[in-house]
Enzyme design. Structure first.
Site, PDB file in Angstrom:
ATOM      1  N   ARG A  22       8.297  10.621   9.068  1.00 40.73           N
ATOM      2  CA  ARG A  22       7.831  11.786   8.294  1.00 40.73           C
ATOM      3  C   ARG A  22       8.488  13.080   8.754  1.00 40.73           C
ATOM      4  NH1 ARG A  22       2.694  11.576   5.477  1.00 40.73           N
ATOM      5  NH2 ARG A  22       2.468   9.466   4.711  1.00 40.73           N
ATOM      6  N   ARG A  37       5.297  18.548   5.896  1.00 41.74           N
ATOM      7  CA  ARG A  37       4.576  19.828   5.854  1.00 41.74           C
ATOM      8  C   ARG A  37       4.590  20.639   7.139  1.00 41.74           C
ATOM      9  NH1 ARG A  37      -0.673  17.299   3.122  1.00 41.74           N
ATOM     10  NH2 ARG A  37       0.126  15.633   4.436  1.00 41.74           N
ATOM     11  N   ARG A  78       8.658  22.450  -1.573  1.00 40.56           N
ATOM     12  CA  ARG A  78       7.550  21.727  -2.201  1.00 40.56           C
ATOM     13  C   ARG A  78       6.870  22.604  -3.253  1.00 40.56           C
ATOM     14  NH1 ARG A  78       3.587  19.536  -4.100  1.00 40.56           N
ATOM     15  NH2 ARG A  78       2.024  18.220  -3.082  1.00 40.56           N
ATOM     16  N   ASP A 109       8.360   8.175  -1.285  1.00 32.97           N
ATOM     17  CA  ASP A 109       7.058   7.702  -0.809  1.00 32.97           C
ATOM     18  C   ASP A 109       6.922   6.216  -1.096  1.00 32.97           C
ATOM     19  OD1 ASP A 109       4.403   9.014   0.255  1.00 32.97           O
ATOM     20  OD2 ASP A 109       3.829   7.376  -1.080  1.00 32.97           O
ATOM     21  N   TYR A 130      -3.623   0.375  -1.315  1.00 34.61           N
ATOM     22  CA  TYR A 130      -3.818   1.554  -2.183  1.00 34.61           C
ATOM     23  C   TYR A 130      -4.019   1.125  -3.627  1.00 34.61           C
ATOM     24  CZ  TYR A 130      -2.445   4.497   1.742  1.00 34.61           C
ATOM     25  OH  TYR A 130      -2.397   5.123   2.963  1.00 34.61           O
TER      26      TYR A 130
HETATM   27  O1  CP3 Z   1       9.540  10.019   6.855  1.00 35.72           O
HETATM   28  C1  CP3 Z   1      10.001  10.803   5.997  1.00 35.72           C
HETATM   29  O2  CP3 Z   1      10.324  11.985   6.241  1.00 35.72           O
HETATM   30  C2  CP3 Z   1      10.257  10.253   4.601  1.00 35.72           C
HETATM   31  C3  CP3 Z   1       9.245  10.464   3.657  1.00 35.72           C
HETATM   32  C4  CP3 Z   1       7.953   9.659   3.622  1.00 35.72           C
HETATM   33  C5  CP3 Z   1       6.802  10.182   2.993  1.00 35.72           C
HETATM   34  N1  CP3 Z   1       5.860   9.192   2.965  1.00 35.72           N
HETATM   35  C6  CP3 Z   1       6.685  11.542   2.458  1.00 35.72           C
HETATM   36  C7  CP3 Z   1       5.361  12.097   2.184  1.00 35.72           C
HETATM   37  C8  CP3 Z   1       7.665   8.356   4.023  1.00 35.72           C
HETATM   38  C9  CP3 Z   1       8.525   7.372   4.793  1.00 35.72           C
HETATM   39  C10 CP3 Z   1       6.331   8.079   3.592  1.00 35.72           C
HETATM   40  C11 CP3 Z   1       5.661   6.782   3.802  1.00 35.72           C
HETATM   41  C12 CP3 Z   1       4.257   6.613   3.439  1.00 35.72           C
HETATM   42  N2  CP3 Z   1       3.566   7.160   2.382  1.00 35.72           N
HETATM   43  C13 CP3 Z   1       3.379   5.734   4.117  1.00 35.72           C
HETATM   44  C14 CP3 Z   1       3.762   4.839   5.264  1.00 35.72           C
HETATM   45  C15 CP3 Z   1       3.897   5.576   6.538  1.00 35.72           C
HETATM   46  C16 CP3 Z   1       2.632   6.171   7.062  1.00 35.72           C
HETATM   47  O3  CP3 Z   1       2.640   7.376   7.272  1.00 35.72           O
HETATM   48  O4  CP3 Z   1       1.676   5.407   7.275  1.00 35.72           O
HETATM   49  C17 CP3 Z   1       2.115   5.816   3.482  1.00 35.72           C
HETATM   50  C18 CP3 Z   1       0.866   5.067   3.870  1.00 35.72           C
HETATM   51  C19 CP3 Z   1       2.259   6.709   2.370  1.00 35.72           C
HETATM   52  C20 CP3 Z   1       1.222   7.078   1.356  1.00 35.72           C
HETATM   53  C21 CP3 Z   1       0.981   8.523   1.412  1.00 35.72           C
HETATM   54  N3  CP3 Z   1       1.828   9.472   0.868  1.00 35.72           N
HETATM   55  C22 CP3 Z   1      -0.067   9.197   2.071  1.00 35.72           C
HETATM   56  C23 CP3 Z   1      -1.221   8.532   2.770  1.00 35.72           C
HETATM   57  C24 CP3 Z   1       0.177  10.564   1.929  1.00 35.72           C
HETATM   58  C25 CP3 Z   1      -0.587  11.692   2.545  1.00 35.72           C
HETATM   59  C26 CP3 Z   1      -1.469  12.423   1.645  1.00 35.72           C
HETATM   60  C27 CP3 Z   1      -1.770  13.782   2.247  1.00 35.72           C
HETATM   61  O5  CP3 Z   1      -1.984  14.698   1.456  1.00 35.72           O
HETATM   62  O6  CP3 Z   1      -1.772  13.931   3.490  1.00 35.72           O
HETATM   63  C28 CP3 Z   1       1.363  10.710   1.186  1.00 35.72           C
HETATM   64  C29 CP3 Z   1       1.986  11.972   0.785  1.00 35.72           C
HETATM   65  C30 CP3 Z   1       3.270  12.319   1.442  1.00 35.72           C
HETATM   66  N4  CP3 Z   1       4.308  11.454   1.582  1.00 35.72           N
HETATM   67  C31 CP3 Z   1       3.629  13.594   1.973  1.00 35.72           C
HETATM   68  C32 CP3 Z   1       4.948  13.462   2.439  1.00 35.72           C
HETATM   69  C33 CP3 Z   1       5.817  14.518   3.052  1.00 35.72           C
HETATM   70  C34 CP3 Z   1       2.770  14.849   1.966  1.00 35.72           C
HETATM   71  C35 CP3 Z   1       2.557  15.293   0.544  1.00 35.72           C
HETATM   72  C36 CP3 Z   1       2.797  16.745   0.265  1.00 35.72           C
HETATM   73  O7  CP3 Z   1       3.838  17.301   0.632  1.00 35.72           O
HETATM   74  O8  CP3 Z   1       1.918  17.298  -0.395  1.00 35.72           O
END
Ligand code: CP3
Length: 342
Positions: A25, A29, A38, A75, A150
């Site tokens: 990640r 943020r 964003r 994602d 999910y």
């Molecule tokens: O690593 C990186 O920089 C690449 C981008 C990446 C994202 N998500 C961007 C993201 C990767 C590799 C993921 C994987 C992901 N997404 C997983 C597996 C890894 C882990 O962290 O367990 C999972 C379970 C998800 C599903 C998901 N997407 C969740 C649970 C969330 C969080 C929701 C929240 O609001 O906190 C996301 C959103 C997400 N994916 C964000 C980012 C940067 C934040 C969203 C935003 O910017 O508003």
């Protein structure tokens, strides 16, 4: 490959000192420039599907820290989105989608996936052109089990009880869903390789909630299926598996699934990590909260990992994704400490 990329060397079994480093990640943020980009996108998925923006946010942490790997910005939930599950990211509430049942699973149709995901392939292609030569480009996808949790609940849950219950009550439908996701994931990863990814990581963030039998059926077997399908086309494909929270079930995971490297979460003790490292490269495993706690906690954590695991094939990383609370300067300190510059 003109330049030998460090992470590729480690994935081939070499020990590098200092080890190469990136963090899960890393585009996100905690970075002000991410929040700025964003804010220009309509929603989170638009960010993922707009190559100009996705390339920009992928490159942001590389410019700041010169990480050894860049991970495609996207994602894991773009696959359910490609399956028309009405995926949305509600600010402050996490991801949501229409929950699926056995009948819905029987109707899933992956035929339009590559058209839907074409902007992501475009992002990968442009990233390989724009990244520094020495930077490894990682593609990724979610593991079938984690994506299924999910899809079944329709949102994140603390223990994935809905998916676990579904797996006990209707194993056939669960396996049908996991097999479909595994096949889609293999095709998706192959397209990422085709467009320039050097290696890929498969995120099984919820592997840690399953009993031994379900871990084998829902995590190990689908992962083996993905690895087999990818290697049938690209025998030399490098794949990092990250079954987060697997505990003692990490033992045997590499052998059973065929992944090249094991991503370890921060609860894996060094003695056990060192055993796993005898069989091949490992990645990890600093507690992401050490990054939030400040420099003493970071220094101590980094030094312990380097002492315990630095003499074998290691890709330095966190044990899970960086949190929005991390201070960008402290991330810089972590990288400097790993590289012996602080
Ligand atoms: O690593 C990186 O920089 C690449 C981008 C990446 C994202 N998500 C961007 C993201 C990767 C590799 C993921 C994987 C992901 N997404 C997983 C597996 C890894 C882990 O962290 O367990 C999972 C379970 C998800 C599903 C998901 N997407 C969740 C649970 C969330 C969080 C929701 C929240 O609001 O906190 C996301 C959103 C997400 N994916 C964000 C980012 C940067 C934040 C969203 C935003 O910017 O508003």
């Amino acid at each position: 490959m003109a330049v030998e990329r460090k992470i590729m060397k480690v994935l081939n079994g070499e020990t590098l000192s200092p080890p190469p480093v990136w963090i899960m990640r890393q585009a996100g943020r905690y970075l002000p420039e991410y929040r700025e980009t964003r804010a220009t996108a309509k929603g989170f998925l638009d960010l993922c599907y707009t190559p100009d923006l996705a390339v920009e946010v992928t490159l942001q942490p590389i410019r700041r820290y010169a990480f050894d790997a860049s991970i495609l910005f996207s994602d894991i939930l773009v696959l359910p989105d490609a399956l028309k599950r009405n995926v949305r990211f509600v600010q402050g509430e996490g991801p949501q989608m229409d929950p699926i049942d056995a009948e819905g699973i029987a109707k899933l149709d992956p035929s339009g996936m590559h058209d839907h995901l074409a902007p992501i392939y475009e992002t990968v292609k442009r990233l390989r052109q724009e990244l520094p030569e020495e930077t490894t480009l990682l593609g990724f996808c979610g593991a079938p089990w984690t994506v299924a949790t999910y899809m079944i609940a329709g949102h994140g849950t603390p223990d994935q009880a809905p998916a676990r219950l579904f797996g006990y009550r209707d194993r056939a439908s669960m396996m049908r869903l996991l097999d479909l996701l595994a096949d889609m994931s293999a095709d998706y990863l192959l397209q990422q390789f085709e467009n320039g990814a050097d290696a890929v990581q498969v995120f099984d963030s919820w592997a840690g909630v399953l009993d031994e039998d379900c871990f084998d059926a829902f995590c190990v077997q689908p992962m083996k299926r993905i690895v087999g399908k990818v290697r049938a086309v690209r025998p030399d494909a490098k794949i990092i598996g990250f079954p987060k929270g697997a505990g003692s079930l990490y033992r045997g995971y590499r052998e059973k699934t065929g992944v090249d490297a094991l991503g370890l979460d921060w609860t894996v003790p060094f003695s056990f990590a060192a055993e796993l490292q005898k069989e091949g490269p490992i990645q990890g495993n600093l507690d992401p909260l050490r990054l939030v706690a400040g420099r003493d906690a970071i220094r101590e954590g980094v030094d312990r990992i380097l002492d315990a695991l630095g003499n074998g094939p290691l890709i330095f990383n966190l044990g899970h994704g960086v949190t929005p609370q991390a201070d960008p300067d402290d991330v810089g300190y972590l990288v400097d400490r790993v590289r012996g510059n602080a």
